[in-house]
Write a protein that holds these residues in place. Structure first.
Motif, PDB file in Angstrom:
ATOM      1  N   VAL A  15      40.673  34.599  66.148  1.00 17.59           N
ATOM      2  CA  VAL A  15      41.075  34.275  67.514  1.00 17.59           C
ATOM      3  C   VAL A  15      39.888  33.680  68.260  1.00 17.59           C
ATOM      4  O   VAL A  15      38.747  34.107  68.085  1.00 17.59           O
ATOM      5  N   ARG A  16      40.150  32.678  69.103  1.00 10.90           N
ATOM      6  CA  ARG A  16      39.112  32.019  69.893  1.00 10.90           C
ATOM      7  C   ARG A  16      39.213  32.524  71.333  1.00 10.90           C
ATOM      8  O   ARG A  16      39.805  31.880  72.205  1.00 10.90           O
ATOM      9  N   CYS A  17      38.623  33.712  71.566  1.00  8.17           N
ATOM     10  CA  CYS A  17      38.714  34.304  72.896  1.00  8.17           C
ATOM     11  C   CYS A  17      37.616  35.343  73.077  1.00  8.17           C
ATOM     12  O   CYS A  17      37.361  36.155  72.181  1.00  8.17           O
ATOM     13  N   LEU A  18      36.995  35.346  74.264  1.00  8.44           N
ATOM     14  CA  LEU A  18      35.946  36.317  74.590  1.00  8.44           C
ATOM     15  C   LEU A  18      36.480  37.739  74.701  1.00  8.44           C
ATOM     16  O   LEU A  18      35.713  38.702  74.703  1.00  8.44           O
ATOM     17  N   LYS A  19      37.782  37.869  74.793  1.00 10.66           N
ATOM     18  CA  LYS A  19      38.379  39.186  74.935  1.00 10.66           C
ATOM     19  C   LYS A  19      38.152  40.043  73.695  1.00 10.66           C
ATOM     20  O   LYS A  19      38.316  41.256  73.726  1.00 10.66           O
TER      21      LYS A  19
ATOM     22  N   GLN B   4      33.462  28.453  73.358  1.00 10.79           N
ATOM     23  CA  GLN B   4      33.970  29.606  72.615  1.00 10.79           C
ATOM     24  C   GLN B   4      34.105  29.286  71.126  1.00 10.79           C
ATOM     25  O   GLN B   4      34.660  28.253  70.755  1.00 10.79           O
ATOM     26  N   GLU B   5      33.590  30.189  70.304  1.00  9.27           N
ATOM     27  CA  GLU B   5      33.733  30.058  68.858  1.00  9.27           C
ATOM     28  C   GLU B   5      34.897  30.914  68.377  1.00  9.27           C
ATOM     29  O   GLU B   5      35.279  31.889  69.017  1.00  9.27           O
ATOM     30  N   ILE B   6      35.451  30.551  67.223  1.00 13.08           N
ATOM     31  CA  ILE B   6      36.519  31.357  66.636  1.00 13.08           C
ATOM     32  C   ILE B   6      35.920  32.675  66.139  1.00 13.08           C
ATOM     33  O   ILE B   6      34.835  32.696  65.575  1.00 13.08           O
ATOM     34  N   ARG B   7      36.602  33.765  66.418  1.00  8.79           N
ATOM     35  CA  ARG B   7      36.119  35.083  66.012  1.00  8.79           C
ATOM     36  C   ARG B   7      37.006  35.659  64.923  1.00  8.79           C
ATOM     37  O   ARG B   7      38.230  35.581  65.013  1.00  8.79           O
ATOM     38  N   THR B   8      36.377  36.267  63.906  1.00  6.76           N
ATOM     39  CA  THR B   8      37.114  36.898  62.812  1.00  6.76           C
ATOM     40  C   THR B   8      37.197  38.391  63.066  1.00  6.76           C
ATOM     41  O   THR B   8      36.174  39.073  63.196  1.00  6.76           O
ATOM     42  N   LEU B   9      38.425  38.905  63.144  1.00  2.00           N
ATOM     43  CA  LEU B   9      38.646  40.319  63.420  1.00  2.00           C
ATOM     44  C   LEU B   9      38.948  41.067  62.128  1.00  2.00           C
ATOM     45  O   LEU B   9      39.024  40.477  61.050  1.00  2.00           O
TER      46      LEU B   9
ATOM     47  N   GLN C 284      42.218  22.399  69.380  1.00  3.73           N
ATOM     48  CA  GLN C 284      41.544  23.498  68.692  1.00  3.73           C
ATOM     49  C   GLN C 284      42.556  24.523  68.189  1.00  3.73           C
ATOM     50  O   GLN C 284      43.625  24.685  68.770  1.00  3.73           O
ATOM     51  N   ILE C 285      42.195  25.216  67.107  1.00  6.41           N
ATOM     52  CA  ILE C 285      42.973  26.370  66.682  1.00  6.41           C
ATOM     53  C   ILE C 285      42.474  27.566  67.489  1.00  6.41           C
ATOM     54  O   ILE C 285      41.292  27.895  67.470  1.00  6.41           O
ATOM     55  N   VAL C 286      43.388  28.215  68.222  1.00  4.01           N
ATOM     56  CA  VAL C 286      42.992  29.340  69.070  1.00  4.01           C
ATOM     57  C   VAL C 286      43.318  30.687  68.432  1.00  4.01           C
ATOM     58  O   VAL C 286      42.759  31.712  68.847  1.00  4.01           O
ATOM     59  N   GLU C 287      44.211  30.681  67.448  1.00  3.92           N
ATOM     60  CA  GLU C 287      44.537  31.933  66.769  1.00  3.92           C
ATOM     61  C   GLU C 287      45.193  31.623  65.433  1.00  3.92           C
ATOM     62  O   GLU C 287      45.973  30.682  65.316  1.00  3.92           O
ATOM     63  N   GLN C 288      44.874  32.409  64.417  1.00  6.36           N
ATOM     64  CA  GLN C 288      45.554  32.275  63.134  1.00  6.36           C
ATOM     65  C   GLN C 288      45.550  33.599  62.401  1.00  6.36           C
ATOM     66  O   GLN C 288      44.654  34.428  62.559  1.00  6.36           O
ATOM     67  N   GLY C 289      46.606  33.782  61.601  1.00  5.99           N
ATOM     68  CA  GLY C 289      46.747  35.026  60.858  1.00  5.99           C
ATOM     69  C   GLY C 289      48.120  35.099  60.222  1.00  5.99           C
ATOM     70  O   GLY C 289      48.879  34.124  60.217  1.00  5.99           O
ATOM     71  N   LEU C 290      48.460  36.266  59.680  1.00  7.99           N
ATOM     72  CA  LEU C 290      49.770  36.462  59.072  1.00  7.99           C
ATOM     73  C   LEU C 290      50.854  36.343  60.143  1.00  7.99           C
ATOM     74  O   LEU C 290      50.663  36.763  61.287  1.00  7.99           O
ATOM     75  N   THR C 291      51.983  35.773  59.758  1.00  6.12           N
ATOM     76  CA  THR C 291      53.055  35.512  60.720  1.00  6.12           C
ATOM     77  C   THR C 291      53.495  36.767  61.452  1.00  6.12           C
ATOM     78  O   THR C 291      53.612  36.776  62.683  1.00  6.12           O
ATOM     79  N   ASP C 292      53.740  37.848  60.709  1.00 10.15           N
ATOM     80  CA  ASP C 292      54.223  39.076  61.343  1.00 10.15           C
ATOM     81  C   ASP C 292      53.210  39.601  62.357  1.00 10.15           C
ATOM     82  O   ASP C 292      53.587  40.085  63.430  1.00 10.15           O
ATOM     83  N   ASP C 293      51.918  39.513  62.038  1.00  9.23           N
ATOM     84  CA  ASP C 293      50.885  39.998  62.960  1.00  9.23           C
ATOM     85  C   ASP C 293      50.886  39.207  64.255  1.00  9.23           C
ATOM     86  O   ASP C 293      50.785  39.779  65.351  1.00  9.23           O
TER      87      ASP C 293
END
Length: 334
Positions: A320-324, A309-314, A239-248
């Motif tokens: 990110v795929r996390c309940l946090k 857990q579903e992937i969440r868009t912030l 699964q993909i657990v996190e994705q975004g801009l590299t610097d972030d």
């Protein structure tokens, strides 16, 4: 948007059960972009690339999802249509050049084969020796572009006469021969020393700038991804657990697994904290936890993590795929 992958699922049906090598991943790739697919061995990175080209080995099969390339779903194309587009529209640099190159054929002829198969000079109305000569000239140009010295001489040499770095450059030349729109690089620097790694990655970066070619780099090295990629997707257990801009992601990792990866990288700066490995072991893909795949190793795990857990868009498009975290930003628990 050049490529859009939605809920891609690739499974292997074994006697012991179903292995979900790629378990519902989604991402996109823009024109001229370099994207990194990061994670430890066995997390599904290479299988994702093979799924994009529909080259999943038996008994594996893409069982769901969409692979939208230039507005068309590749999963709905026939085998003949996929054969025509592999190498021409989307090409792949495989992990080990020693197994990618045929030891009994000259390197130049192996590069030229792709041009012949896809009829690169068909529209130039060249025939017989003129077509072959044009293909040879193109191969020499490619070998020179990827940094192979004395390309006219190297054209007639065999793979065993090339060093590891030169073999990898030859594989890159094959992938570039028909000027694909997307280049899939599966661990392109594996088994190469640090100096050669930097040279190979610089070649790919130069090709990206000069040709506007979109690239997906699969790597387990976050340093490589941080140096060469505009965006990163982190994979764990299919699964993909996190994705975004590299610097972030490098400066502020959100998922506990990404945080663990960055903490486990050794530093030479004296004031950096001691290396902290991720506790526990990677779960078997035949026996995954009921909820979050990372839960058994996570320091933040709570009872609710036992639920899928579903992937969440912030905010800002970070995923990110996390309940946090909850959708559109905000922490749900500490």
């Amino acid at each position: 948007m050049l490529l859009e992958v939605n809920n891609l699922q690739t499974h292997f049906q074994l006697t012991k059960g179903t292995v979900k090598a790629v378990d519902g991943i989604s991402f996109h790739l823009n024109e001229g972009e370099i994207m990194g697919l990061v994670g430890e061995s066995g997390c599904g990175k290479s299988m994702t690339l093979l799924s994009l080209l529909r080259l999943v080995p038996t008994p594996g099969k893409v069982v769901g999802g969409e692979i939208i390339f230039e507005g068309k779903d590749l999963l709905k194309k026939s085998n003949r249509e996929m054969t025509a587009m592999r190498g021409k529209d989307m090409a792949m640099i495989f992990q080990d050049p020693m197994t990618s190159l045929n030891p009994v054929f000259k390197v130049g002829e192996q590069v030229r084969e792709s041009l012949t198969i896809h009829g690169y000079f068909r529209d130039a109305r060249r025939a017989g020796k003129r077509r072959i000569q044009a293909e040879k000239e193109r191969v020499i140009e490619l070998m020179e572009e990827v940094g192979i010295p004395s390309p006219m001489d190297r054209y007639y040499e065999y793979p065993h006469q090339f060093s590891g770095g030169m073999q990898q450059r030859s594989v890159i030349a094959i992938a570039l021969s028909c000027e694909p729109k997307i280049l899939l690089a599966d661990e392109p620097t594996t088994a190469l020393d640090v100096t050669i790694q930097a040279q190979i990655l610089s070649v790919m970066e130069r090709i990206n700038r000069s040709h506007g070619m979109a690239i997906i780099i699969v790597t387990h090295d976050l340093g490589v991804a941080a140096e060469y990629c505009q965006r990163i997707a982190v994979m764990y257990a299919g699964q993909i657990v996190e994705q975004g801009l590299t610097d972030d992601i490098i400066e502020q990792p959100l998922h506990p697994y990404t945080q663990g990866l960055l903490r486990s990288i050794p530093h030479i700066v004296p004031d950096k904290p001691r290396l902290k490995p991720i506790p526990g072991n990677v779960p078997s893909l035949l026996n995954l936890p009921p909820g979050c795949n990372f839960m058994p190793r996570c320091e933040y795990a709570i009872e609710k993590c036992n639920e899928p857990q579903e992937i969440r868009t912030l905010n800002g498009g970070r995923k990110v795929r996390c309940l946090k975290y909850k959708d559109q930003g905000g922490v749900t628990h500490e």
